[in-house]
Design an enzyme around this catalytic site. Structure first.
Site, PDB file in Angstrom:
ATOM      1  N   TYR A  18      -9.434   4.898   7.761  1.00 42.35           N
ATOM      2  CA  TYR A  18      -9.616   5.256   9.165  1.00 42.35           C
ATOM      3  C   TYR A  18     -10.726   6.303   9.211  1.00 42.35           C
ATOM      4  CZ  TYR A  18      -5.106   3.060  10.373  1.00 42.35           C
ATOM      5  OH  TYR A  18      -4.074   2.176  10.578  1.00 42.35           O
ATOM      6  N   TYR A  50       3.842   6.666  10.027  1.00 37.37           N
ATOM      7  CA  TYR A  50       3.087   5.460   9.677  1.00 37.37           C
ATOM      8  C   TYR A  50       3.973   4.448   8.961  1.00 37.37           C
ATOM      9  CZ  TYR A  50      -1.130   2.744   8.910  1.00 37.37           C
ATOM     10  OH  TYR A  50      -2.084   1.758   8.956  1.00 37.37           O
ATOM     11  N   PRO A  64      -3.862  -0.067  18.897  1.00 39.78           N
ATOM     12  CA  PRO A  64      -3.591  -0.495  17.522  1.00 39.78           C
ATOM     13  C   PRO A  64      -3.780   0.583  16.442  1.00 39.78           C
ATOM     14  CG  PRO A  64      -5.666  -1.404  18.298  1.00 39.78           C
ATOM     15  CD  PRO A  64      -5.049  -0.732  19.468  1.00 39.78           C
ATOM     16  N   HIS A 100       0.840  -1.202   0.000  1.00 41.86           N
ATOM     17  CA  HIS A 100       0.000   0.000   0.000  1.00 41.86           C
ATOM     18  C   HIS A 100       0.873   1.249   0.000  1.00 41.86           C
ATOM     19  CE1 HIS A 100      -3.908  -1.940   1.761  1.00 41.86           C
ATOM     20  NE2 HIS A 100      -3.451  -2.563   0.700  1.00 41.86           N
ATOM     21  N   LYS A 115       1.482  -0.130  15.057  1.00 41.56           N
ATOM     22  CA  LYS A 115       2.898  -0.186  15.415  1.00 41.56           C
ATOM     23  C   LYS A 115       3.316  -1.434  16.205  1.00 41.56           C
ATOM     24  CE  LYS A 115       4.516   3.417  13.520  1.00 41.56           C
ATOM     25  NZ  LYS A 115       4.248   2.848  12.182  1.00 41.56           N
TER      26      LYS A 115
HETATM   27  C1  PHB Z   1      -5.370  -4.724  10.822  1.00 42.12           C
HETATM   28  O1  PHB Z   1      -5.449  -4.928   9.597  1.00 42.12           O
HETATM   29  O2  PHB Z   1      -5.590  -5.626  11.639  1.00 42.12           O
HETATM   30  C2  PHB Z   1      -5.013  -3.363  11.306  1.00 42.12           C
HETATM   31  C3  PHB Z   1      -4.674  -2.386  10.395  1.00 42.12           C
HETATM   32  C4  PHB Z   1      -4.354  -1.112  10.841  1.00 42.12           C
HETATM   33  C5  PHB Z   1      -4.388  -0.825  12.180  1.00 42.12           C
HETATM   34  C6  PHB Z   1      -4.710  -1.805  13.100  1.00 42.12           C
HETATM   35  C7  PHB Z   1      -5.031  -3.094  12.664  1.00 42.12           C
HETATM   36  O3  PHB Z   1      -4.100   0.435  12.608  1.00 42.12           O
END
Ligand code: PHB
Ligand code: APR
Length: 390
Positions: free
Chosen positions: A201, A385, A293, A72, A297
């Site tokens: 997000y 990120y 999460p 990505h 990280k």
């Molecule tokens: C996930 O795909 O499980 C995932 C992706 C991004 C995050 C947290 C979990 O910030």
């Protein structure tokens, strides 16, 4: 039994360390209290920074990840009925992330260790650590109904947040820093193609939601829920209803539904244990620190710790120097605290807090607008990120 390095825990931290040490001809044994099938199926995180991907590839672990992982080059932020893409390529000079489930990494690591003749003892019980201040530390546990002892030069605690390694350090030698958040994440794994090419997000009036994925046929979605909720209160219908409301806040976009393969609730916590070393015991990964999460990280910090540790142990065994071992805790904690700050910041910006008033709400929106419209602020999010290493 004797080995050079005794490793407690067969998560990504313990297994990767064992693999990296093996490549330097340093012996280790990994002990794990769950079964192989369980650790290979446990659904966890899924985002790898470029630096983590590079480390796995340089050490012969990248073959399936390169084939099946999804590259990505940005993420999408949604709020106020609008959408904004953070373009990692442009903002970081071509860096990106790879989406590849943590349990896939665990499967690859176990296969690599066993193919190289590595020793992993699954389903051990009653693990305890001894003589940590001494030249002759050892690990005791039950395995196949027998009391077993591994004596070693070093013990590495890679046994996650609930493990026994961190509590084996006397409390007066530790400093704990922590925050808990007034919400949890409810996550579902779904048999459905992704509804978007990149992660979304979303900060909606009903709370946070995240659309993520594992492959071209499996998605992973999360919603913010109350920390007191139990999974039985959440029927699939109720989860889908909330996901649609929170993610479909821009015109013309629809979330694809599918069979729910797994669901669970994870508490949100920030936690750092200082120090990460006591005598012959070194902590790595979730055993020493936890991040919420939102910044993706957790797995990357675990990989960063064991990279430092493998270099330090290699210097000790091959060059008889202890500089890197002495600096281990300090070197890790510098990166850990960067990851802690980023994860706390993303969490604070994107979630609805229970007592949130209009003022706090306006501040969150102001921050999101700044992150999306200022080149400097977008670059800061992107840099963190994809992984900020110093
Ligand atoms: C996930 O795909 O499980 C995932 C992706 C991004 C995050 C947290 C979990 O910030
Ligand atoms: N003895 C042996 N093994 C243990 C013990 C014990 N007393 N206690 C826990 N374990 C095992 C767990 O069963 C688990 O398999 O230690 C392992 C720790 O692995 P993880 O929890 O995956 O931790 P780590 O390897 O540090 O990886 C960090 O995990 O939680 C995610 O987001 C986090 O992605 C990050 C990653």
């Amino acid at each position: 039994m004797h080995t050079q390095v005794g490793i407690v825990g067969a998560g990504p931290a313990g297994l990767l360390l064992s693999h990296l040490l093996h490549l330097q001809n340093i012996e280790s044994i990994v002990i794990e209290n769950c079964s192989r099938a369980y650790v290979e199926r446990r659904v966890r995180a899924g985002v790898l920074e470029q630096g983590s991907v590079n480390l796995l590839m340089q050490n012969g672990l990248g073959e399936r990840m390169q084939r099946e992982g999804l590259q990505h080059h940005g993420i999408e932020l949604r709020f106020d009925n609008k959408s904004h893409r953070i373009n990692f390529d442009e903002l970081t000079g071509g860096k990106g992330i790879t989406v590849y489930g943590q349990q896939e990494i665990v499967i690859d690591l176990i296969a690599a260790r066993l193919a190289a003749g590595g020793e992993i003892l699954f389903e051990v019980d009653e693990v305890s650590l001894h003589n940590l201040e001494d030249a002759n530390p050892y690990i005791e546990f039950q395995h196949d109904g027998e009391q077993t002892r591994i004596s070693c030069d070093f013990i590495i605690g890679c046994d996650g947040f609930h493990g026994i390694s961190r509590p084996s350090i006397p409390v007066e030698s530790l400093k704990i820093f922590e925050r808990s958040y007034p919400f949890s994440w409810l996550g579902i794994l779904v048999e459905a193609p992704p509804s978007s090419e990149e992660l979304i997000y979303a900060s909606s009036p009903d709370g946070f939601a995240l659309h993520s994925m594992r492959s071209t046929t499996v998605t992973r979605n999360y919603i913010q829920c109350s920390p007191d909720d139990v999974i039985d209160q959440w029927s699939d219908d109720k989860i889908w209803h909330e996901l649609h409301r929170r993610l479909e806040i821009i015109d013309g976009w629809q979330l694809k539904e599918g069979k729910v393969l797994e669901k669970g609730i994870t508490p949100m916590r920030s936690f750092v244990c200082e120090t990460m070393q006591y005598g012959k015991l070194f902590l790595a990964g979730d055993a020493a620190h936890i991040v919420p999460p939102t910044g993706a990280k957790g797995m990357n910090l675990a990989i960063s710790d064991v990279n430092f540790l493998s270099l330090a142990l290699t210097e000790w065994y091959l060059d008889s120097k202890d500089q890197k071992l002495t600096n281990y805790s300090e070197d890790c904690l510098r990166r850990v605290w960067r990851g802690e700050h980023f994860s706390w910041w993303m969490t604070s910006m994107l979630h609805r807090f229970p007592e949130q008033d209009g003022f706090q709400q306006k501040l969150q929106t102001a921050e999101l607008n700044y992150v999306c419209n200022s080149a400097a602020a977008s670059a800061s999010l992107a840099e963190n990120y994809v992984g900020y290493h110093f």
